[in-house]
Write a protein that holds these residues in place. Sequence first.
Motif, mmCIF file in Angstrom:
data_model
loop_
_atom_site.group_PDB
_atom_site.id
_atom_site.type_symbol
_atom_site.label_atom_id
_atom_site.label_comp_id
_atom_site.label_asym_id
_atom_site.label_seq_id
_atom_site.Cartn_x
_atom_site.Cartn_y
_atom_site.Cartn_z
ATOM 1 N N GLY A 340 0.832 -1.500 0.120
ATOM 2 C CA GLY A 340 -0.292 0.208 0.068
ATOM 3 C C GLY A 340 0.706 1.394 -0.249
ATOM 4 N N VAL A 341 0.544 2.324 0.877
ATOM 5 C CA VAL A 341 0.772 3.525 0.678
ATOM 6 C C VAL A 341 1.134 3.923 1.920
ATOM 7 C CG1 VAL A 341 0.503 5.945 0.458
ATOM 8 C CG2 VAL A 341 -0.428 4.764 -1.071
ATOM 9 N N ASN A 342 2.951 4.298 1.818
ATOM 10 C CA ASN A 342 3.650 4.873 2.602
ATOM 11 C C ASN A 342 3.659 6.783 2.861
ATOM 12 O OD1 ASN A 342 4.895 5.701 4.922
ATOM 13 N ND2 ASN A 342 7.073 4.692 3.317
ATOM 14 N N LEU A 343 2.821 7.143 3.516
ATOM 15 C CA LEU A 343 2.859 8.419 3.308
ATOM 16 C C LEU A 343 2.988 9.000 5.148
ATOM 17 C CD1 LEU A 343 0.427 10.414 2.767
ATOM 18 C CD2 LEU A 343 -1.042 9.850 4.755
ATOM 19 N N VAL A 344 3.970 10.155 4.157
ATOM 20 C CA VAL A 344 4.675 10.720 5.127
ATOM 21 C C VAL A 344 3.569 11.843 5.640
ATOM 22 C CG1 VAL A 344 6.555 12.434 5.899
ATOM 23 C CG2 VAL A 344 6.861 10.229 4.109
ATOM 24 N N ILE A 345 3.149 12.521 7.041
ATOM 25 C CA ILE A 345 2.848 12.949 7.553
ATOM 26 C C ILE A 345 3.039 14.383 7.389
ATOM 27 C CG2 ILE A 345 1.169 13.397 9.385
ATOM 28 C CD1 ILE A 345 0.653 11.089 8.085
ATOM 29 N N ASN A 346 2.429 15.326 6.653
ATOM 30 C CA ASN A 346 2.562 16.961 6.412
ATOM 31 C C ASN A 346 1.250 17.816 6.633
ATOM 32 O OD1 ASN A 346 0.932 16.653 4.492
ATOM 33 N ND2 ASN A 346 3.291 16.638 2.502
ATOM 34 N N ILE A 361 -5.256 3.030 -3.607
ATOM 35 C CA ILE A 361 -5.166 2.348 -2.234
ATOM 36 C C ILE A 361 -4.801 3.053 -1.389
ATOM 37 C CG2 ILE A 361 -2.274 1.344 -2.426
ATOM 38 C CD1 ILE A 361 -1.829 2.901 -5.826
ATOM 39 N N PRO A 362 -4.793 0.912 -0.422
ATOM 40 C CA PRO A 362 -4.766 1.132 0.698
ATOM 41 C C PRO A 362 -3.547 2.541 1.711
ATOM 42 C CG PRO A 362 -4.630 -0.955 0.541
ATOM 43 C CD PRO A 362 -4.769 0.236 -0.696
ATOM 44 N N VAL A 363 -3.631 2.918 2.865
ATOM 45 C CA VAL A 363 -2.584 3.914 3.457
ATOM 46 C C VAL A 363 -2.529 2.293 3.911
ATOM 47 C CG1 VAL A 363 -1.932 5.403 4.586
ATOM 48 C CG2 VAL A 363 -3.456 6.127 2.676
ATOM 49 N N GLY A 364 -0.941 1.874 3.941
ATOM 50 C CA GLY A 364 -0.733 1.058 5.199
ATOM 51 C C GLY A 364 1.057 1.117 5.910
ATOM 52 N N GLN A 365 1.181 2.227 5.355
ATOM 53 C CA GLN A 365 1.950 2.997 6.253
ATOM 54 C C GLN A 365 2.147 4.048 6.705
ATOM 55 O OE1 GLN A 365 6.534 1.245 6.161
ATOM 56 N NE2 GLN A 365 7.284 3.450 7.160
ATOM 57 N N THR A 379 -4.834 14.800 18.393
ATOM 58 C CA THR A 379 -5.630 13.519 18.275
ATOM 59 C C THR A 379 -5.147 12.707 16.970
ATOM 60 O OG1 THR A 379 -7.526 14.352 20.263
ATOM 61 C CG2 THR A 379 -8.320 12.015 18.950
ATOM 62 N N LEU A 380 -4.624 11.640 17.359
ATOM 63 C CA LEU A 380 -4.720 11.390 15.669
ATOM 64 C C LEU A 380 -5.580 9.944 15.194
ATOM 65 C CD1 LEU A 380 -2.249 10.890 13.702
ATOM 66 C CD2 LEU A 380 -1.347 9.000 14.686
ATOM 67 N N ASN A 381 -5.913 9.745 14.889
ATOM 68 C CA ASN A 381 -6.712 8.972 14.156
ATOM 69 C C ASN A 381 -6.926 7.896 12.669
ATOM 70 O OD1 ASN A 381 -9.733 9.840 15.714
ATOM 71 N ND2 ASN A 381 -9.031 12.189 14.846
ATOM 72 N N ILE A 382 -6.346 6.654 13.151
ATOM 73 C CA ILE A 382 -5.081 5.841 12.413
ATOM 74 C C ILE A 382 -6.855 4.597 12.030
ATOM 75 C CG2 ILE A 382 -3.713 3.710 12.460
ATOM 76 C CD1 ILE A 382 -2.591 5.172 14.536
ATOM 77 N N PRO A 383 -6.938 4.911 10.110
ATOM 78 C CA PRO A 383 -7.968 3.301 10.199
ATOM 79 C C PRO A 383 -7.202 1.971 10.100
ATOM 80 C CG PRO A 383 -6.109 4.502 8.373
ATOM 81 C CD PRO A 383 -5.766 5.384 9.814
ATOM 82 N N SER A 384 -8.294 1.483 9.592
ATOM 83 C CA SER A 384 -7.872 -0.459 9.798
ATOM 84 C C SER A 384 -7.093 -0.594 8.913
ATOM 85 C CB SER A 384 -8.880 -1.068 9.648
ATOM 86 O OG SER A 384 -9.413 -0.582 7.996
ATOM 87 N N THR A 385 -6.606 -0.080 8.119
ATOM 88 C CA THR A 385 -5.188 -0.151 6.886
ATOM 89 C C THR A 385 -3.524 -0.264 7.398
ATOM 90 O OG1 THR A 385 -5.230 1.873 5.850
ATOM 91 C CG2 THR A 385 -6.987 0.376 5.132
ATOM 92 N N VAL A 386 -4.159 0.686 8.431
ATOM 93 C CA VAL A 386 -3.055 0.985 8.580
ATOM 94 C C VAL A 386 -2.069 -0.563 9.111
ATOM 95 C CG1 VAL A 386 -0.787 2.492 10.190
ATOM 96 C CG2 VAL A 386 -2.655 3.758 8.605
ATOM 97 N N HIS A 387 -0.195 -0.256 8.830
ATOM 98 C CA HIS A 387 0.203 -1.933 9.623
ATOM 99 C C HIS A 387 1.203 -1.280 10.008
ATOM 100 C CE1 HIS A 387 2.472 -2.112 6.261
ATOM 101 N NE2 HIS A 387 2.028 -1.772 5.510
ATOM 102 N N THR A 388 1.872 -0.177 9.996
ATOM 103 C CA THR A 388 3.367 0.713 10.946
ATOM 104 C C THR A 388 3.009 1.846 10.962
ATOM 105 O OG1 THR A 388 4.436 -1.479 9.032
ATOM 106 C CG2 THR A 388 5.622 1.021 9.361
ATOM 107 N N VAL A 389 3.812 2.667 11.749
ATOM 108 C CA VAL A 389 3.836 3.570 12.214
ATOM 109 C C VAL A 389 4.916 3.504 12.852
ATOM 110 C CG1 VAL A 389 3.414 5.781 13.924
ATOM 111 C CG2 VAL A 389 1.628 4.232 13.466
ATOM 112 N N SER A 390 5.994 5.175 12.169
ATOM 113 C CA SER A 390 6.856 5.495 11.622
ATOM 114 C C SER A 390 7.406 6.653 12.225
ATOM 115 C CB SER A 390 8.015 5.458 10.365
ATOM 116 O OG SER A 390 9.435 5.454 10.748
ATOM 117 N N ILE A 391 8.176 6.703 13.370
ATOM 118 C CA ILE A 391 8.275 7.931 14.029
ATOM 119 C C ILE A 391 10.027 7.821 14.777
ATOM 120 C CG2 ILE A 391 7.412 7.753 16.175
ATOM 121 C CD1 ILE A 391 6.004 10.528 15.804
ATOM 122 N N PRO A 392 10.476 9.576 14.735
ATOM 123 C CA PRO A 392 12.278 8.668 14.796
ATOM 124 C C PRO A 392 12.100 8.715 16.634
ATOM 125 C CG PRO A 392 12.275 10.414 13.269
ATOM 126 C CD PRO A 392 10.121 9.864 13.479
#
Length: 693
Positions: A340-346, A361-365, A379-392
């Motif tokens: 799926g999509v690896n979305l960089v949050i901006n 395409i589902p947002v997976g990361q 508040t962060l709302n995460i959908p059911s498609t997300v499988h990975t969260v990347s944050i330093p």
Amino acid sequence: MFNNQFYKENPLHVYSYEEKNGHYVVSIINLNLGHVEEVTFAQGKENITIKVDTNSDNFNVEFDVSDIYFVEKPTICNAVIDGKKIDFTYIDCEYIIQPKSIFSMRRERFLYVQKMVKQNGLKKENITCEAVRFDSYWHCTCGHINFNCQDKCMNCHEEKRKIFNNEVFVDKEQGESNYFINLNMAVLPFIVLTLILNFFIVNVLYKGDVLYSNTAYNDFLGVMDRFVLPLLPVVGIIVSIIGRNKYSKLIEYIGKGIKVASLVTLNVISLSLFVRTSYNFVIVFAYDIIFAVYYALLLKVKVKNIPAWAMLLLLIGTPISNIAMISYYSQYEMSINTSGVNLVINVNEENYHVPKYIGGIPVGQITFKNGYDYSKIKTLNIPSTVHTVSIPTPTLIPNLTKINLEDGNKNLYVHNEVLFYTSTKNKIALVPAKLKEIKVDWEEVYDYSFRGCTNLEKVVITDSVKSINQYAFEYNYSLKEIDFSDATNLKSIGDYAFRYNLSLTSVEIPDSLTYLGISPFEYCDNMKRIKAPFVGMKRYTNNDSSNQNLFTRFFGAGYRYSQAGLKSTSSAGGPTIALDEVIITNQALIQNVTFYQANVKKIVLNEMNSSFGNQVFAESSIEEMVIPNGITEIGTRCFEECENLKTITIPSTVRIIKQDAFKGCSSLTSVFYEGDKSSLVIESGNEIIVSLL
């Protein structure tokens, strides 16, 4: 031998002549279809007269080869036709034109044959020449020359009426074909150039995508969309050119079908899955422009051709739509992979909803990047498609207080306000930066789990926890309390686990601990009191067996000589930690240099059956010391240069004080020995002990 000299005034014409099986055969055409009774041939002084009886349009006469001596060709002198003798003259001569092979028509020969078969019902195998009518004769399609008096071909017996029933012309089609073929040939270089630009610039230089970093282009759709579909218009053009060259409607329609189908498919995929197939944007965009111009020129904008108009609209509309989509999707910074999509949050919104799909395409990361301002997100709302969260580090979202997870997410779950991965037990995905207190009730705290949680003030370690891995609580500047009171099953604390916890002043680690990594409390500059079992590691990286199990490993002593926890400092080291009290539990042996240069005022040891090693407390900052019962010997230079040592209590179990054990203890004022002084052996260099006993 064919006779191409034709004399219109003569009723008979010598068509051909040949020698066959000892006979000389002359083929004669009866031009007026009269009743021929005899034919006289000129042969020098003696003419030869042959009796015949025919009114056929053509007939043959034969001679014995021995009876004739034609110089060049047989010539008729006269003939009796319809009872009248007619003399032949040879003045007005017309030369018969030879039939033209259909191969001279080049590609139009295929069209000519098709029309002759379809319009006039001729047999395809009999069509080798072009059928032409002249004033006196006609060419049959089989290549035979016949005269107007003949209703059938002398060779193939095809009827003249049938051959010329519908005149066959190819001039119009020839012009259209030339235009069609030339237009298609003109398009090919542009298509090839597009393919080269795409495959060598897009696929090589940009690794498959100029718009997005796309690693999904090697699946079935990706291979089809990158390699197969872009080549099909070329195949379609070539096949349609071959079809037009042969005037084969089937082949031409197959070529056109391949071309149209591939273009439609490319455009439909581009419109419906633009994000996933964006690596093909260059090809689709260029193809649409090329073929829009191509169809406009080919069809010459024929209003009634609805399918062509539909194709033109698609080819014009898709590039416009793609440009619009580029503009729309430019708000997202993303890459595409097979999951799926690896979305960089901006985005910086108070209540942010991560999109579930982008471009279908589902947002997976989701990835949070350093340097971006996420300060508004609470508040962060995460959908059911997300499988990975990347944050330093959680500090990137400094005001995050709540994580909402959509129902049905099989990859993540929320526990104690913390986001965990389902697939890897106990692995943390995201910790709200505003979290102040956490109760750790899972088995293993993974590496970096709470690293950088600068608002965290209290951590409760329960009996469920067996290990705290490296860097697990690093950089928690506000952490004031680590409650190990219920951590009865804790076995391991990894390297630098609590490093840079600047607000931590006291900690008590349970006796269940069996492993302590490198400097878990390094740079905890405000630490004053620590109670822990004696499970430190090697102080120096050499093979000296006397340097095993050193407690000062807690603060980095020996790993880098001047790190926190040591009395002395250097430019290579960090700030020292001035501890008030260190309480050691479960120690079995205190070996050489265990507390060498330790910046600790008071060290409390449990009773043990052993002896102190050499330089155990040398150059340390201790101010008072109670040597535990069971110690039988104070080793050489054990308290050497302990300039702050004021009071020491020595149990009766001590029998000998080795050389220079208290050398340089200039502040020592009180020594209490609980045994018989007369039995205590004091070696040289310990004059201050002798003076105070």
